[in-house]
Write a protein that holds these residues in place. Structure first.
Motif, short mmCIF file in Angstrom:
data_model
loop_
_atom_site.label_atom_id
_atom_site.label_comp_id
_atom_site.label_asym_id
_atom_site.label_seq_id
_atom_site.Cartn_x
_atom_site.Cartn_y
_atom_site.Cartn_z
N SER A 111 10.31 39.67 42.20
CA SER A 111 10.16 38.57 41.26
C SER A 111 10.88 37.34 41.80
O SER A 111 11.25 37.30 42.98
CB SER A 111 10.74 38.98 39.91
N GLY A 112 11.10 36.37 40.91
CA GLY A 112 11.81 35.16 41.35
C GLY A 112 13.31 35.38 41.43
O GLY A 112 14.02 34.60 42.07
N GLY A 134 10.06 35.99 45.41
CA GLY A 134 9.45 34.92 44.62
C GLY A 134 10.10 33.58 44.92
O GLY A 134 9.44 32.53 44.94
N ASP A 158 8.58 30.09 46.06
CA ASP A 158 8.85 28.84 45.33
C ASP A 158 9.43 27.77 46.26
O ASP A 158 9.03 26.61 46.21
CB ASP A 158 9.82 29.11 44.17
N GLY A 181 4.78 30.11 43.55
CA GLY A 181 4.08 31.31 44.04
C GLY A 181 2.57 31.21 43.91
O GLY A 181 1.84 31.28 44.92
N VAL A 232 5.65 38.56 41.87
CA VAL A 232 5.00 38.49 43.19
C VAL A 232 3.91 39.57 43.33
O VAL A 232 3.03 39.46 44.18
CB VAL A 232 6.05 38.57 44.32
N THR A 249 3.96 39.09 35.61
CA THR A 249 4.97 38.07 35.34
C THR A 249 5.69 38.43 34.03
O THR A 249 5.33 39.41 33.36
CB THR A 249 4.30 36.69 35.25
#
Ligand code: KG4
Ligand code: ZN
Length: 364
Positions: free
Chosen positions: A153-154, A180, A184, A197, A293, A326
């Motif tokens: 993920s982010g 992520g 970004d 992304g 992601v 997400t």
């Protein structure tokens, strides 16, 4: 433990970042509603999230999203058995909105309150059935352990060998940026807007993935190493653009080639670690890819290709809907169900921006 005549119905709340999400999930799998409102596009001007702005939106969206979820599921709060809420990690202002709402609902309706670590939510997302499937009896069978899970993920990049919902081995983590975050930050350098992304992934679709030979992160690390590193790739992207006279000197096709090659380097690094982990744990019955992601098409494509080259590949399972990749509340409600059934509900629920996963998952 309370006995239910039907599967336990949990109302989940997720507000860790810029999504306000409320879901109602039965038995950890059947999604009666999963309503999400995001303030993501509003952060495009600042090319990133301003925590105070995100928290203000959470406040504004919370009650309308809660109402919409109850309406979609055709239930009232009297039909709910427990409340699950993301308690951390995340942005403290955003987390507080969800936790305060959940606590109020739990007190007023006399319901158990279950605090969820955000990552446990992502790890649970592969158990969720598509919203169109309301009958677990005729639905696909649930995942079988042991499961190898890449959670990307982010905020995190974790590789797990899981023997149960709340037990397993953390095989590897990122040493610097999350996957992520690499997308970004790459999108910022390529001036592709926010969120990065999906924008980078769309732009890369017209480019050549082998145009630029980006370095392979942690190349010298021994094969046992299952950690990740993405900050070097971001620096390599910066130098690639500088050495070519800056972004404005490139044609659109050249920019697409750079984006596709950068995406390829991120994906191949992730795949390399999955490959190593499968060599170490060939007994894994399933391989799960979760987190923001996991929505990436190229990553999915490369993963299918990599598994088809193995002699006895595990079953590949992705979240059943893009909305489960997400941030969403359905995965939080599912995680609440699994914590409940594993008898591991944390005694106190407190918004904690830096929450540690080992408080709920036995990491050995
Ligand atoms: O799981 P998530 O929604 O939130 C966190 O827990 O962080 O993940 C968000 C991250 C962002 O960094 C976003 O750019 C990335 O997931 N992401 C993608 C794609 N969709 C979202 N990265 C690559 N390709 C995508 N299609
Ligand atoms: Zn997330």
């Amino acid at each position: 433990m309370t006995c239910y005549t039907r599967h336990m119905r949990i109302l989940g709340i997720e507000t860790s970042c810029d999504e306000t999400s409320v879901a109602i999930v039965e038995g950890g799998r059947t999604v009666l509603a999963n309503v999400t409102q995001s303030s993501c596009l509003e952060h495009a001007a600042t090319r990133g999230i301003l925590p105070e702005a995100a928290a203000r939106r959470q406040l504004e969206f919370m009650l309308p999203v809660l109402d919409a979820a109850l309406r979609t599921a055709s239930v009232t709060l009297a039909d709910i058995d427990a409340i699950a809420v993301t308690s951390g990690p995340g942005l403290i202002g955003s987390l507080l909105v969800g936790v305060a709402t959940a606590r109020t609902l739990a007190v007023v309706h006399n319901l158990p309150l279950i605090g969820i670590h955000h990552t446990l939510g992502h790890l649970s997302s592969t158990w969720l059935l598509p919203t169109s499937e309301r009958s677990p009896a005729t639905s696909s069978s649930p995942p079988q352990f042991p499961v190898l899970t890449l959670s990307v993920s982010g905020g995190h990049t974790d590789l797990w060998y899981r023997t149960g919902h709340t037990s397993g081995l953390l095989l590897g983590q990122t040493l610097d940026d999350a996957a992520g975050e690499a997308f970004d930050k790459g999108a910022v350098l390529l001036d592709l807007g926010f969120p990065g992304g999906p924008a980078l992934s769309r732009f890369a679709s017209g480019g050549a993935p082998s145009a630029i030979p980006f370095p392979r992160p942690l190349l010298g690390a021994p094969r046992e190493n299952l950690d990740f590193s993405f900050s070097g790739l971001k620096t390599a992207l910066r130098y690639t653009l500088r050495d070519r006279g800056g972004l404005s000197s490139l044609t659109e096709q050249q920019r697409r080639d750079v984006a596709a090659s950068y995406q390829e380097a991120i994906c191949r690094h992730l795949l390399d670690r999955i490959d190593r982990a499968l060599d170490r744990h060939p007994e894994s019955v399933e391989l799960h890819l979760v987190g923001g992601v996991s929505a990436n098409h190229r990553l999915r494509e490369l993963l299918h290709e990599a598994l088809s080259r193995r002699s006895s590949p595990p079953l590949l399972r992705l979240p059943a809907e893009m909305a489960y990749c997400t941030d969403n509340a359905a995965m939080i409600a599912a995680a609440g169900y699994f914590l409940w059934t594993d008898g591991k509900v944390p005694s106190a629920v407190k918004a904690d921006a830096g929450a540690r996963l080992d408080t709920v998952v036995t990491i050995s």
